[in-house]
Enzyme design. Structure first.
Site: not given
Ligand code: IPM
Ligand code: MG
Length: 360
Positions: A145, A195, A227, A251, A255
């Site tokens: 990032y 990794k 993985d 990240d 999710d």
């Molecule tokens: C998160 C989001 C952000 C990230 C995006 C919106 C840039 O996906 O906070 O998980 O990748 O950090």
């Molecule tokens: Mg995210």
């Protein structure tokens, strides 16, 4: 904080459903403040696409100054299709990166707990997901990032690169935070995800994580390749307690964790450094498709308010009361559209009312 000084919260609603759900989180915080005798002062600031539209920049200096004089930052979400074409530095997401870096919010906590009333919402079988209760600690100030990016050439000679730098100090501080958080949990277990079979940064990560874990002999520490971690999260999510990992892996895995639970609309997060202000934000993002309709699920934002009270203001009692009220609302069958299936759904405000009505 002392008795006469209120706890100052910078409220940055941002874009999409950010405004709707943040308003509900503020309502719940205010009620918690009243009940638990916590003086809270809210001040609003602009960021994201809303700020681009208003002043031409995703994170105006005024907003950074507001955050600097605040004890905590409550953020809705930033982004949306309208601003997708701008240069990187002028995209709404830039607001997040600037806040994370400016306040050195290196530890992003994303708790994933299966709420029993929602067992049916998970795409996983009940017996697999029942009892899931882990905490992802995502490194938030380093890696891809913030590494150098480049783009050169034309046509088929176009090439691009991203770099993934990590220093030992950056790794150590987030692994320490994960171990300290594990100490507060009954299982006291940390899984460090990397990794290391491929990436040099991951080999450094593993080396430093191993050294750091020695400072916490009471914490059970293990390494896992990313993985395999992705697989294990859907195969047997209950095996995890605290997961610590670098920015991009965190990240993606967070999710996935939301997917395991069955609703992104339920996941709160807290981004913490060594000093206030921490930043508190639901994981779900802006959901442009349902923005402005009053149907967004406010629970992630409400649970984020609970994290603000727990990790920011240090009011565990108030945080736990909010979480219990949310669980009771779910247990009584209250659902927003994202969770309702074919049953009747509550709107954003009505769902919040349902939580407030169950405040013990
Ligand atoms: C998160 C989001 C952000 C990230 C995006 C919106 C840039 O996906 O906070 O998980 O990748 O950090
Ligand atoms: Mg995210």
């Amino acid at each position: 904080m002392n008795g006469s000084q209120p706890y100052r919260v910078a409220v940055i609603a941002g874009d999409g459903i950010g405004a709707e759900v943040t308003a509900e989180a503020v309502r719940v915080l205010s009620e918690a403040g009243r009940r638990f005798g916590i003086g809270l002062a809210f001040e609003e600031g602009l960021a994201g696409g809303a700020a681009i539209d208003a002043v031409g920049h995703p994170i105006p200096e005024d907003t950074v100054a507001l955050c600097r004089r605040s004890d905590a930052i409550l953020l809705g979400a930033c982004g949306g299709p309208k601003w997708d074409r701008g240069p990187a530095a002028l995209r709404p997401e830039q607001a997040l990166f600037v806040l994370r870096k400016t306040f050195q919010l290196y530890a992003n906590l994303r708790p994933a707990r299966m709420s029993p009333p929602l067992l049916g919402a998970s795409p996983l079988r009940r017996e697999v997901v029942d009892g899931t209760d882990f905490l992802i600690v995502r490194e938030l100030c380093g890696g891809l990032y913030y590494g150098a990016q480049s783009r050169t050439g034309a046509g088929d000679a176009r090439s691009a690169s991203d770099t993934l730098p990590y220093s030992a100090a950056e790794i150590r501080r987030v692994v320490r935070k994960a171990c300290e958080l594990a100490r507060l949990r009954p299982r006291r277990q940390v899984t460090s995800v990397d990794k290391a079979n491929v990436l040099e940064t991951s080999r450094l990560w593993r080396e430093v994580a191993t050294e750091t874990a020695r400072e916490y002999p009471d914490v059970r520490f293990a390494h896992m390749l990313v993985d395999n971690a992705a697989l294990q999260l859907v195969r047997d999510p209950t095996q995890f307690d605290v997961i610590v990992t670098e920015n991009t892996f965190g990240d993606i895995l967070s999710d996935e964790a939301a997917g395991v639970l069955g609703s992104l609309g339920l996941m709160p997060s807290a981004s913490l450094g060594d000093h206030p202000p921490g930043l508190f934000e639901p994981v779900h993002g802006t959901a442009p498709d349902i923005a402005g309709k009053g149907v967004a699920n406010p629970l992630a934002a409400i649970l984020t308010a609970a994290l603000l009270l727990r990790y920011g203001a240090g009011h565990e009692d108030a945080a736990a009361a909010i979480e219990a009220a949310a669980t009771r609302a779910l247990a009584d069958g209250c659902r927003t559209a994202d969770m309702a299936g074919t049953a009747p759904a509550l709107g954003t405000r009505a769902m919040t009312d349902a939580v407030l009505a169950r405040f013990a």
